[in-house]
Write a protein that holds these residues in place. Structure first.
Motif, PDB file in Angstrom:
ATOM      1  N   TRP A  35       0.850  -1.182   0.000  1.00  0.00           N
ATOM      2  CA  TRP A  35       0.000   0.000   0.000  1.00  0.00           C
ATOM      3  C   TRP A  35       0.886   1.233   0.000  1.00  0.00           C
ATOM      4  CZ3 TRP A  35      -5.100  -0.179  -0.740  1.00  0.00           C
ATOM      5  CH2 TRP A  35      -5.774  -1.372  -0.480  1.00  0.00           C
ATOM      6  N   TYR A  36       0.553   2.161  -0.873  1.00  0.00           N
ATOM      7  CA  TYR A  36       1.220   3.447  -0.945  1.00  0.00           C
ATOM      8  C   TYR A  36       0.152   4.519  -0.763  1.00  0.00           C
ATOM      9  CZ  TYR A  36       5.394   1.191  -2.881  1.00  0.00           C
ATOM     10  OH  TYR A  36       6.506   0.413  -3.054  1.00  0.00           O
ATOM     11  N   ARG A  37       0.587   5.721  -0.429  1.00  0.00           N
ATOM     12  CA  ARG A  37      -0.365   6.823  -0.329  1.00  0.00           C
ATOM     13  C   ARG A  37       0.260   8.104  -0.853  1.00  0.00           C
ATOM     14  NH1 ARG A  37      -0.666   7.492   6.314  1.00  0.00           N
ATOM     15  NH2 ARG A  37       1.416   8.434   6.602  1.00  0.00           N
ATOM     16  N   GLN A  38      -0.631   8.982  -1.304  1.00  0.00           N
ATOM     17  CA  GLN A  38      -0.167  10.265  -1.816  1.00  0.00           C
ATOM     18  C   GLN A  38      -1.120  11.348  -1.336  1.00  0.00           C
ATOM     19  OE1 GLN A  38       0.388  10.486  -6.072  1.00  0.00           O
ATOM     20  NE2 GLN A  38       1.819  12.200  -5.847  1.00  0.00           N
ATOM     21  N   ALA A  39      -0.586  12.256  -0.552  1.00  0.00           N
ATOM     22  CA  ALA A  39      -1.359  13.405  -0.078  1.00  0.00           C
ATOM     23  C   ALA A  39      -1.174  14.558  -1.051  1.00  0.00           C
ATOM     24  CB  ALA A  39      -0.885  13.798   1.315  1.00  0.00           C
ATOM     25  N   PRO A  40      -2.098  15.505  -1.068  1.00  0.00           N
ATOM     26  CA  PRO A  40      -1.986  16.643  -1.999  1.00  0.00           C
ATOM     27  C   PRO A  40      -0.655  17.375  -1.820  1.00  0.00           C
ATOM     28  CG  PRO A  40      -4.160  16.597  -1.017  1.00  0.00           C
ATOM     29  CD  PRO A  40      -3.354  15.552  -0.307  1.00  0.00           C
ATOM     30  N   GLY A  41       0.024  17.606  -2.933  1.00  0.00           N
ATOM     31  CA  GLY A  41       1.288  18.334  -2.899  1.00  0.00           C
ATOM     32  C   GLY A  41       2.478  17.540  -2.416  1.00  0.00           C
ATOM     33  N   LYS A  42       2.269  16.242  -2.157  1.00  0.00           N
ATOM     34  CA  LYS A  42       3.369  15.414  -1.664  1.00  0.00           C
ATOM     35  C   LYS A  42       3.628  14.258  -2.611  1.00  0.00           C
ATOM     36  CE  LYS A  42       2.816  16.434   3.249  1.00  0.00           C
ATOM     37  NZ  LYS A  42       2.717  15.846   4.621  1.00  0.00           N
ATOM     38  N   GLU A  43       4.795  13.649  -2.471  1.00  0.00           N
ATOM     39  CA  GLU A  43       5.124  12.504  -3.292  1.00  0.00           C
ATOM     40  C   GLU A  43       4.448  11.238  -2.742  1.00  0.00           C
ATOM     41  OE1 GLU A  43       9.564  13.889  -4.854  1.00  0.00           O
ATOM     42  OE2 GLU A  43       9.322  12.081  -3.659  1.00  0.00           O
ATOM     43  N   ARG A  44       4.271  10.280  -3.618  1.00  0.00           N
ATOM     44  CA  ARG A  44       3.715   8.994  -3.193  1.00  0.00           C
ATOM     45  C   ARG A  44       4.733   8.311  -2.280  1.00  0.00           C
ATOM     46  NH1 ARG A  44       0.859   5.210  -7.627  1.00  0.00           N
ATOM     47  NH2 ARG A  44      -0.078   7.264  -7.978  1.00  0.00           N
ATOM     48  N   GLU A  45       4.236   7.732  -1.183  1.00  0.00           N
ATOM     49  CA  GLU A  45       5.121   7.094  -0.233  1.00  0.00           C
ATOM     50  C   GLU A  45       4.617   5.704   0.128  1.00  0.00           C
ATOM     51  OE1 GLU A  45       5.249   9.204   3.485  1.00  0.00           O
ATOM     52  OE2 GLU A  45       3.096   9.011   3.828  1.00  0.00           O
ATOM     53  N   LEU A  46       5.553   4.838   0.484  1.00  0.00           N
ATOM     54  CA  LEU A  46       5.196   3.491   0.920  1.00  0.00           C
ATOM     55  C   LEU A  46       4.575   3.554   2.309  1.00  0.00           C
ATOM     56  CD1 LEU A  46       5.388   0.353   0.638  1.00  0.00           C
ATOM     57  CD2 LEU A  46       7.599   0.532   1.788  1.00  0.00           C
ATOM     58  N   VAL A  47       3.453   2.861   2.459  1.00  0.00           N
ATOM     59  CA  VAL A  47       2.816   2.727   3.768  1.00  0.00           C
ATOM     60  C   VAL A  47       3.220   1.390   4.394  1.00  0.00           C
ATOM     61  CG1 VAL A  47       0.627   2.571   4.997  1.00  0.00           C
ATOM     62  CG2 VAL A  47       0.874   4.162   3.060  1.00  0.00           C
ATOM     63  N   ALA A  48       3.037   0.319   3.636  1.00  0.00           N
ATOM     64  CA  ALA A  48       3.373  -1.017   4.118  1.00  0.00           C
ATOM     65  C   ALA A  48       3.416  -1.962   2.934  1.00  0.00           C
ATOM     66  CB  ALA A  48       2.359  -1.518   5.141  1.00  0.00           C
ATOM     67  N   ASP A  49       4.228  -3.012   3.060  1.00  0.00           N
ATOM     68  CA  ASP A  49       4.217  -4.032   2.022  1.00  0.00           C
ATOM     69  C   ASP A  49       4.358  -5.410   2.654  1.00  0.00           C
ATOM     70  OD1 ASP A  49       7.530  -3.129   0.753  1.00  0.00           O
ATOM     71  OD2 ASP A  49       6.949  -4.252   2.536  1.00  0.00           O
ATOM     72  N   ILE A  50       4.031  -6.427   1.855  1.00  0.00           N
ATOM     73  CA  ILE A  50       4.025  -7.788   2.364  1.00  0.00           C
ATOM     74  C   ILE A  50       4.478  -8.734   1.264  1.00  0.00           C
ATOM     75  CG2 ILE A  50       1.552  -8.051   1.796  1.00  0.00           C
ATOM     76  CD1 ILE A  50       1.350  -9.869   4.304  1.00  0.00           C
ATOM     77  N   ALA A  51       5.345  -9.682   1.611  1.00  0.00           N
ATOM     78  CA  ALA A  51       5.800 -10.676   0.663  1.00  0.00           C
ATOM     79  C   ALA A  51       4.744 -11.770   0.523  1.00  0.00           C
ATOM     80  CB  ALA A  51       7.114 -11.278   1.126  1.00  0.00           C
ATOM     81  N   VAL A  52       4.553 -12.225  -0.706  1.00  0.00           N
ATOM     82  CA  VAL A  52       3.566 -13.277  -0.927  1.00  0.00           C
ATOM     83  C   VAL A  52       4.040 -14.589  -0.312  1.00  0.00           C
ATOM     84  CG1 VAL A  52       2.472 -14.695  -2.698  1.00  0.00           C
ATOM     85  CG2 VAL A  52       2.618 -12.210  -2.989  1.00  0.00           C
ATOM     86  N   SER A  53       5.307 -14.881  -0.507  1.00  0.00           N
ATOM     87  CA  SER A  53       5.882 -16.085   0.070  1.00  0.00           C
ATOM     88  C   SER A  53       6.525 -15.755   1.405  1.00  0.00           C
ATOM     89  CB  SER A  53       6.925 -16.665  -0.877  1.00  0.00           C
ATOM     90  OG  SER A  53       7.527 -17.804  -0.321  1.00  0.00           O
ATOM     91  N   GLY A  54       6.025 -16.355   2.447  1.00  0.00           N
ATOM     92  CA  GLY A  54       6.583 -16.104   3.775  1.00  0.00           C
ATOM     93  C   GLY A  54       5.834 -15.043   4.552  1.00  0.00           C
ATOM     94  N   GLY A  55       5.253 -14.082   3.860  1.00  0.00           N
ATOM     95  CA  GLY A  55       4.434 -13.070   4.519  1.00  0.00           C
ATOM     96  C   GLY A  55       5.182 -12.020   5.308  1.00  0.00           C
ATOM     97  N   SER A  56       6.481 -11.841   5.059  1.00  0.00           N
ATOM     98  CA  SER A  56       7.203 -10.801   5.795  1.00  0.00           C
ATOM     99  C   SER A  56       6.641  -9.429   5.443  1.00  0.00           C
ATOM    100  CB  SER A  56       8.691 -10.854   5.477  1.00  0.00           C
ATOM    101  OG  SER A  56       8.918 -10.621   4.110  1.00  0.00           O
ATOM    102  N   THR A  57       6.613  -8.550   6.440  1.00  0.00           N
ATOM    103  CA  THR A  57       6.006  -7.238   6.267  1.00  0.00           C
ATOM    104  C   THR A  57       6.996  -6.122   6.563  1.00  0.00           C
ATOM    105  OG1 THR A  57       5.196  -7.267   8.542  1.00  0.00           O
ATOM    106  CG2 THR A  57       3.709  -8.094   6.848  1.00  0.00           C
ATOM    107  N   ASN A  58       6.649  -4.959   6.063  1.00  0.00           N
ATOM    108  CA  ASN A  58       7.471  -3.768   6.245  1.00  0.00           C
ATOM    109  C   ASN A  58       6.533  -2.577   6.365  1.00  0.00           C
ATOM    110  OD1 ASN A  58       9.880  -2.077   6.105  1.00  0.00           O
ATOM    111  ND2 ASN A  58       9.224  -1.584   4.019  1.00  0.00           N
ATOM    112  N   TYR A  59       6.812  -1.676   7.324  1.00  0.00           N
ATOM    113  CA  TYR A  59       5.932  -0.532   7.559  1.00  0.00           C
ATOM    114  C   TYR A  59       6.704   0.779   7.573  1.00  0.00           C
ATOM    115  CZ  TYR A  59       2.420  -3.911   9.180  1.00  0.00           C
ATOM    116  OH  TYR A  59       1.530  -4.944   9.268  1.00  0.00           O
TER     117      TYR A  59
END
Length: 124
Positions: A35-59
């Motif tokens: 998931w990424y997000r972009q607020a008005p006037g700002k660049e798109r940023e990573l919110v969180a991601d998850i690996a399909v294999s293993g399910g490791s996450t990053n926030y």
């Protein structure tokens, strides 16, 4: 791969929302989603991601402890549970699928697919 997001809306500060991202098509090529997000006037940023294999996450530090990313591989659907929402979480949230396509034993390529985005507004 096609990605369809849902679950955005207007919520008061301190409230919760759950976003969903349904993937269809060549989903076997997906090795990570995020998931990424972009607020008005700002660049798109990573919110969180998850690996399909293993399910490791990053926030992102800004959402750690408040947001939870998860994935139901059987349904090819990813979720973002957002709790304790703050006005600064207001943004368009985008679903991302990172794919790897193996062409031959010595050649593969990677690319990203994006959803259309869903608006999340945190305001009283």
């Amino acid at each position: 791969v096609q990605l369809v997001e849902s679950g955005g809306g207007l919520v008061q500060p301190g409230g919760s929302l759950r976003l969903s991202c349904a993937a269809s098509g060549s989903t076997a090529s997906i090795n990570a989603m995020g998931w990424y997000r972009q607020a008005p006037g700002k660049e798109r940023e990573l919110v969180a991601d998850i690996a399909v294999s293993g399910g490791s996450t990053n926030y992102a530090d800004s959402v750690l402890g408040r947001f939870t990313i998860s994935r139901d591989n059987a349904k090819n659907t990813m979720y973002l549970q957002m709790n304790s929402l703050k006005p600064e979480d207001t943004a368009v949230y985008y679903c991302n699928a990172h794919q790897r396509v193996v062409v031959t034993s010595t050649f593969s390529y990677e690319y990203d697919t994006w959803g259309q985005g869903t608006q999340v507004t945190v305001s009283s």
